[in-house]
Every structure is written in C-alpha cells, then in structure tokens.
Design a protein around this motif. Structure first.
Motif, mmCIF file in Angstrom:
data_model
loop_
_atom_site.group_PDB
_atom_site.id
_atom_site.type_symbol
_atom_site.label_atom_id
_atom_site.label_comp_id
_atom_site.label_asym_id
_atom_site.label_seq_id
_atom_site.Cartn_x
_atom_site.Cartn_y
_atom_site.Cartn_z
ATOM 1 N N LEU A 1 1.408 -0.258 -6.097
ATOM 2 C CA LEU A 1 2.652 -0.592 -6.977
ATOM 3 C C LEU A 1 3.905 -1.135 -5.940
ATOM 4 O O LEU A 1 3.783 -0.727 -4.874
ATOM 5 C CB LEU A 1 3.094 0.818 -7.412
ATOM 6 N N THR B 1 -2.697 5.453 -11.039
ATOM 7 C CA THR B 1 -3.258 4.593 -11.385
ATOM 8 C C THR B 1 -4.674 4.073 -11.312
ATOM 9 O O THR B 1 -5.508 3.520 -11.847
ATOM 10 C CB THR B 1 -2.557 3.261 -11.151
ATOM 11 N N TYR C 1 3.898 -3.183 -10.711
ATOM 12 C CA TYR C 1 3.011 -3.989 -9.853
ATOM 13 C C TYR C 1 4.076 -4.908 -9.172
ATOM 14 O O TYR C 1 5.052 -5.478 -9.903
ATOM 15 C CB TYR C 1 1.830 -4.526 -10.233
ATOM 16 N N SER D 1 2.714 0.067 -15.125
ATOM 17 C CA SER D 1 1.988 0.784 -14.606
ATOM 18 C C SER D 1 1.497 2.006 -15.669
ATOM 19 O O SER D 1 0.513 2.701 -15.399
ATOM 20 C CB SER D 1 2.175 1.570 -13.139
#
Length: 374
Positions: free
Chosen positions: A11, A98, A132, A138
């Motif tokens: 990220l 994630t 991202y 996310s």
C-alpha cells in the motif's frame, strides 16, 4: 522487539511514518530480511535469554508489510526463533490485512501468532488514506481478511486506527465495531513541530483531536456493556486512578522497544523516524552487538519520567497522566525533544474530560454507598 521481516509495503498510505516522513532509510536497506539476519537475531536473543533469563519475550513481526514475506517466510522465521531461544516467545504480527488468507492462518495457528490489523473505519474513511499506489482503495481486501480472522478468536489481537478528524468519530468507532475487535488502538497521526499533523501546529488553535477522541470516549464509556478495549482510554483511566497504563502515548514509563531492520541494524522505537533521516538509528547491529550492548546504549538509558520532559511539561497538572505524549511528537529542530507535544492542547483536554467523567461516577458511587449504609 519489532522484527522488520519485510521492509516494503503493497500500500501507499499517505500518512505512513516509514515512507512519507523525514526518514528515508528504507531506501538503503534490502526489501526482505535475509535468513542470515533472522538467524543472527535468534543467536543474539539466545545469548540474552541465557544470561538474563527473562520470563518471556515478545516479538512483533512488522514492516513495511510483514505478510509480503509470505506464509513460508513467516513460518521459517518463527521456527528459527523458537528453536533458538530458551524462554517462551510470543509472536505478534501487525499487518494491513490485505493479504490474509487460509495459508497465513495456518502459520498463525502453528506458532500462536496474535494478529493486529490496520483499518481506519468504514470504506470511505479507510480508503481516504489507505490506498494502493495506483489510487485503488484497500478496504475490500482488508474486510475479507478481517472476516477470516474474526473466526479465529485466539489469533485476533485487534484493530489499529489512525485518526482523521475529518471523519465522523462515532461513525468510525461503530464501523470498526462491526469487525468485533477485542482491542482498538486509536493513533494520533504522527507529526512534529517541524512537520505538524493536520490542523495542529503553533498557529492552529482549538483541540480538534481531543474533540474527536472525546466523542468516541463518551460513546465507548456510556455503552451499557463493554464493546471492546480501547488502550488509550483505559490507560488514561488507569493512570488517573494511580496505575501505570499500557499505552506508549501517555504516562511516564520508559519505552524499551528495540527494532531490528531488514539489514540487521538495531534501532530505537520506530516512531523516531518522523524526527529526521536516521532518527531511530543507533549505530548498532546484530552481527556486531549483543542485546546486552543494546540495553546499555544511551537510546534506552537517557533521562526518563519527569526528567525527560521540558520545564513546561514538568509544571503541568496533567503531566503524570499525559506524560508529555509520545516522545517523537515533541521534536523540534534546534531543541530536539525538549518541548511539549505538538498535541499538547489535545492531550490536556482529553485527560481533563476523562478525569471529570471518572470523578462524577466515583462521587455517585460514594453517595450511593453512603445512602445504603444509612
């Protein structure tokens, strides 16, 4: 100990203290921690444990994003450490959530990992900052990971939320409650006097962060039953009632966190990276220094408690609860940490509010007890 098992992240959160603040040392280090560094860290911990015999050690797998090391990487690292160190180890992993899947859950179960996940509220609040590099949010993937983790009560450590005062505080709190976190950490966004956080700084009046936190505190405190643990609030209550508290943001206890970077460098607490490039570095590394050397280093043996605070803090009536706030938040070029926190007005207002609530309830309890006795 924070073990930086992977030094990169999938990220690009715009408030990240590792990549978006003053320190850019991550650029000079390998992405993944080599197995030689893990093995040498285990050797140094074995030396330390054999000499000092602590009842146990906590190792936090951190990053970057630690799950980028893969299930196999986490499994190997935990195995090497556990096989080498002759005292009980507890493992924590702090992740953006994630990448959580069934393979990771198997590794977490095998080694008894406790898993903390970063999430800033519902979809709108989370995707405002936690995106991202291409701009995608996310939240959807984090929600999927948390849904898997919620079914594993022994593994689920809780949720870490960075405050954005533009998000509705009660809405954020209730959105987070939907994931049934056993504990919430509400974090002030990192900032210094040189680089103040949003709406905070020498020319900005008011107490926006206290106002936000007070709204959550009252919602949490007035709930008819305990919905979750919030470390910051419980620590303030404990300190007001004569205890120690557990949050590093408040109180006068010395912080003894040690950070192992992917190249084997040994650093102070990660939050010092917001002060300057190399702000958390000590000049130590696991190949040259044992942990006895580390704990004798000035980074962990400087002034502590009231002696570590500036004159304004020492004379403040809230100091034994506030503790001057997180040390890095006091930083200013030229005077170092010899300043009040950049969050000083907010911390003072929050402590005062919690004190008023506790005092009012204690007085009601005292009156009820006196009435019953009569």
């Amino acid at each position: 100990m924070l073990l930086k098992i992977h030094g990169r992240c999938n990220l690009k959160c715009d408030y990240c203290y590792i990549y978006e603040h003053a320190d850019q040392s991550w650029r000079r280090r390998p992405a993944a921690m080599p197995e030689a560094v893990i093995a040498q860290t285990a050797h140094r911990l074995r030396e330390y444990a054999a000499e000092h015999r602590p009842p146990g050690l906590e190792i936090v797998f951190h990053g970057g994003e630690p799950l980028l090391a893969g299930p196999g990487g986490l499994d190997r690292a935990a195995t090497v450490l556990r096989d080498a160190v002759p005292v009980p180890l507890s493992f924590v992993v702090q992740t953006n959530g994630t990448l959580i899947n069934d393979e990771f859950l198997q590794v977490f179960r095998r080694h008894g990992f406790r898993v903390g996940v970063s999430l800033d509220g519902g979809e709108r609040a989370t995707d405002r900052h936690r995106r991202y590099a291409d701009g995608r949010g996310s939240f959807g993937l984090v929600r999927r990971g948390l849904d898997l983790l919620r079914a594993e009560a022994d593994l689920y450590a809780g949720v870490l939320c960075t405050i954005d005062v533009d998000n509705d505080p009660v809405e954020v709190y209730e959105d987070l409650l939907r994931f049934s976190p056993p504990r919430l950490d509400l974090l002030l966004p990192h900032g210094t006097w040189d680089s103040p956080p949003p709406r905070r700084g020498p020319d900005q009046a008011g107490t926006p962060y206290a106002d936000w936190l007070i709204a959550v505190f009252d919602r949490w405190y007035d709930a008819p039953s305990r919905e979750t643990s919030i470390r910051l609030f419980e620590s303030i209550c404990d300190l007001l009632l004569g205890g120690r508290g557990e949050s590093e943001v408040v109180g006068l206890a010395r912080n003894m966190t040690v950070t192992i970077e992917p190249d084997g460098s040994i650093g102070h607490n990660d939050f010092f990276k917001i002060t300057m490039d190399g702000g958390a570095e000590t000049g130590l590394d696991v190949f040259t220094h044992g942990f006895g050397d580390v704990l004798a280093h000035p980074a962990w043996n400087g002034p502590a408690g009231l002696d570590a605070l500036c004159a304004a803090c020492r004379s403040c009536p809230a100091v034994r609860v506030c503790g001057g706030g997180l040390p890095a938040h006091r930083f200013r070029s030229g005077s170092g940490l010899d300043n009040p926190s950049v969050y000083c007005p907010d911390l003072f207002a929050l402590v005062a509010h919690v004190r008023r609530r506790l005092v009012a309830d204690l007085e009601r309890l005292r009156a009820a007890k006196a009435g019953a006795a009569a």
